[in-house]
Design a protein around this motif. Structure first.
Motif, PDB file in Angstrom:
ATOM      1  N   MET A   1       0.837  -1.195   0.000  1.00 46.09           N
ATOM      2  CA  MET A   1       0.000   0.000   0.000  1.00 46.09           C
ATOM      3  C   MET A   1       0.875   1.250   0.000  1.00 46.09           C
ATOM      4  O   MET A   1       2.026   1.212   0.404  1.00 46.09           O
ATOM      5  N   LYS A   2       0.264   2.336  -0.436  1.00 49.01           N
ATOM      6  CA  LYS A   2       0.958   3.628  -0.367  1.00 49.01           C
ATOM      7  C   LYS A   2       0.351   4.415   0.794  1.00 49.01           C
ATOM      8  O   LYS A   2      -0.847   4.668   0.814  1.00 49.01           O
ATOM      9  N   ILE A   3       1.224   4.745   1.743  1.00 49.25           N
ATOM     10  CA  ILE A   3       0.763   5.422   2.957  1.00 49.25           C
ATOM     11  C   ILE A   3       1.474   6.767   3.087  1.00 49.25           C
ATOM     12  O   ILE A   3       2.679   6.861   2.822  1.00 49.25           O
ATOM     13  N   ALA A   4       0.739   7.805   3.469  1.00 43.17           N
ATOM     14  CA  ALA A   4       1.379   9.102   3.740  1.00 43.17           C
ATOM     15  C   ALA A   4       1.193   9.453   5.213  1.00 43.17           C
ATOM     16  O   ALA A   4       0.104   9.285   5.764  1.00 43.17           O
ATOM     17  N   ILE A   5       2.275   9.901   5.827  1.00 41.42           N
ATOM     18  CA  ILE A   5       2.180  10.402   7.200  1.00 41.42           C
ATOM     19  C   ILE A   5       2.171  11.924   7.093  1.00 41.42           C
ATOM     20  O   ILE A   5       3.089  12.508   6.511  1.00 41.42           O
ATOM     21  N   LEU A   6       1.128  12.547   7.607  1.00 47.69           N
ATOM     22  CA  LEU A   6       1.088  14.015   7.613  1.00 47.69           C
ATOM     23  C   LEU A   6       1.786  14.476   8.871  1.00 47.69           C
ATOM     24  O   LEU A   6       1.279  14.287   9.979  1.00 47.69           O
ATOM     25  N   SER A   7       2.952  15.040   8.713  1.00 45.79           N
ATOM     26  CA  SER A   7       3.727  15.444   9.883  1.00 45.79           C
ATOM     27  C   SER A   7       4.629  16.603   9.508  1.00 45.79           C
ATOM     28  O   SER A   7       5.138  16.674   8.396  1.00 45.79           O
ATOM     29  N   ARG A   8       4.832  17.517  10.428  1.00 44.38           N
ATOM     30  CA  ARG A   8       5.659  18.675  10.140  1.00 44.38           C
ATOM     31  C   ARG A   8       7.141  18.354  10.256  1.00 44.38           C
ATOM     32  O   ARG A   8       7.984  19.109   9.808  1.00 44.38           O
ATOM     33  N   ASN A   9       7.448  17.237  10.922  1.00 44.92           N
ATOM     34  CA  ASN A   9       8.850  16.970  11.215  1.00 44.92           C
ATOM     35  C   ASN A   9       9.164  15.484  11.087  1.00 44.92           C
ATOM     36  O   ASN A   9       8.722  14.671  11.900  1.00 44.92           O
ATOM     37  N   ALA A  10       9.956  15.154  10.056  1.00 44.38           N
ATOM     38  CA  ALA A  10      10.274  13.750   9.773  1.00 44.38           C
ATOM     39  C   ALA A  10      11.171  13.138  10.846  1.00 44.38           C
ATOM     40  O   ALA A  10      11.303  11.921  10.932  1.00 44.38           O
ATOM     41  N   ASN A  11      11.785  13.995  11.666  1.00 43.76           N
ATOM     42  CA  ASN A  11      12.730  13.468  12.671  1.00 43.76           C
ATOM     43  C   ASN A  11      12.085  13.125  14.005  1.00 43.76           C
ATOM     44  O   ASN A  11      12.740  12.591  14.890  1.00 43.76           O
ATOM     45  N   LEU A  12      10.792  13.460  14.152  1.00 39.97           N
ATOM     46  CA  LEU A  12      10.134  13.136  15.411  1.00 39.97           C
ATOM     47  C   LEU A  12      10.054  11.624  15.588  1.00 39.97           C
ATOM     48  O   LEU A  12       9.842  10.894  14.628  1.00 39.97           O
ATOM     49  N   TYR A  13      10.222  11.179  16.820  1.00 38.56           N
ATOM     50  CA  TYR A  13      10.210   9.743  17.118  1.00 38.56           C
ATOM     51  C   TYR A  13       8.990   9.050  16.512  1.00 38.56           C
ATOM     52  O   TYR A  13       9.125   8.041  15.807  1.00 38.56           O
ATOM     53  N   SER A  14       7.791   9.602  16.776  1.00 38.91           N
ATOM     54  CA  SER A  14       6.559   8.936  16.327  1.00 38.91           C
ATOM     55  C   SER A  14       6.510   8.835  14.804  1.00 38.91           C
ATOM     56  O   SER A  14       6.121   7.810  14.253  1.00 38.91           O
TER      57      SER A  14
END
Ligand SMILES: Nc1ncnc2c1ncn2[C@@H]1O[C@H](COP(=O)(O)OP(=O)(O)O)[C@@H](O)[C@H]1O
Ligand SMILES: [Mg+2]
Length: 301
Positions: free
Chosen positions: A1-14
């Protein structure tokens, strides 16, 4: 599947953990900076553009929308819903949970245990407001606070009045709450994924601190929930309409009381305290549920 994470910061643990877990399970996972998305909301064929290109059709999005970007973030999530992309936490549910008063009213309506809570904008009788939640000691909270900032314990009615007046002078919206002393400066974070509590931890405030927030120096340990606590957390998630969330409970004499429901729960504290692969469970939930147009509201509401 193609999944997108909407996040302002790729370095955050979560964010990192969700990407890792998705890729380890054979999916393609992109991290999309929510604020950099733009869109033509009037087009008959809804799309989202990013860095000058149209984003591909994702099977699912995982919204990790910080409190400070709720307004724009939920609009972006809604656009994906209109496209038919499965959204792990629907935009309406995120908006609902971000409004503390709305959440407490919704939970109260459905009989979830809550600390007695009053709210006021310009109370003409502060003494009555305090008396109405059972009198001092009371906890006074800024509606917009997070990480324990803006949460004050007033031991006496006099102190409570002074604090409420000070907050009112700053035109801040506040909430006045019964102090659950027997919680002993601890609360319980329940991580709910797909209608089940998949991990739980007890957070204990630092010595002499009634706030258990890890950001305020609290410590976390794994805990075994009672059946009633488990049911309360699951029901609260359901009422809010959130598939993935953190439900915070206080252990009171009258059973579990919900303090708040968080639509972007941090994974670091809970994964470290419990050793559980919560990120993997979020991906599993997507595998089972992400079908085109499976998001209930599809951008409505
Ligand atoms: N009514 C209350 N009785 C006892 N302790 C409370 C109460 N409300 C909050 N606390 C303590 O203060 C902490 C922070 O409050 P909370 O409402 O979660 O604010 P925030 O959104 O800033 O985390 C909680 O985790 C809990 O330990
Ligand atoms: Mg909290």
């Amino acid at each position: 599947m193609k999944i997108a994470i909407l996040s302002r910061n790729a370095n955050l643990y979560s964010t990192r953990r969700l990407k890792e877990a998705g890729e380890a399970m054979g999916h393609e996972v992109d991290i999309i900076d929510t604020l950099h998305c733009y869109m033509d909301i009037t087009s008959s064929r809804p799309t989202v553009r990013y860095h000058g290109k149209e984003l591909p059709m994702y099977d699912a999005i995982i919204p990790r929308i910080g409190a400070s970007v709720t307004f724009y973030g939920t609009a972006v999530a809604r656009q994906f819903e209109m496209m038919g992309t499965f959204n792990v936490n629907e935009s309406v549910a995120i908006s609902r949970s971000r409004d503390k008063l709305r959440s407490l009213q919704l939970l109260s309506r459905r009989g979830i245990g809550l600390p007695r809570t009053g709210f006021a904008s310009k109370p003409d009788n502060i003494k009555d407001l305090i008396k109405n939640v059972g009198g001092a000691p009371v906890v006074i909270k800024l509606l917009e606070g997070t990480q324990g900032i803006g949460v004050v314990l007033a031991d006496t009615a006099k102190a409570a009045e002074a604090i409420i007046e000070a907050f009112m002078g700053l035109k801040a919206n506040i909430l006045v709450q019964e102090f659950i002393k027997e919680a002993g400066g601890a609360d319980i974070r329940c991580l709910v994924v797909g209608g089940k509590v998949v991990a739980a931890m007890k957070r204990q405030g630092a010595e002499g601190e009634f706030r258990s927030n890890l950001h305020r120096g609290g410590s976390a340990e794994v805990i075994k929930l009672t059946k009633q606590e488990r049911e309360t957390a699951v029901n609260a998630a359901k009422i809010m309409g959130l598939n993935v969330c953190g439900v915070d409970l206080l252990r009171s004499q009258n059973g579990p009381m919900v303090m708040e429901v968080n639509s972007s729960p941090g994974l670091e504290g809970i994964e470290n305290a419990t050793g559980k692969d919560v990120a993997g469970m979020v991906i599993e939930f997507i595998e089972k549920n992400a079908k085109l147009h499976a998001t209930k509201t599809r951008g409505k509401g």
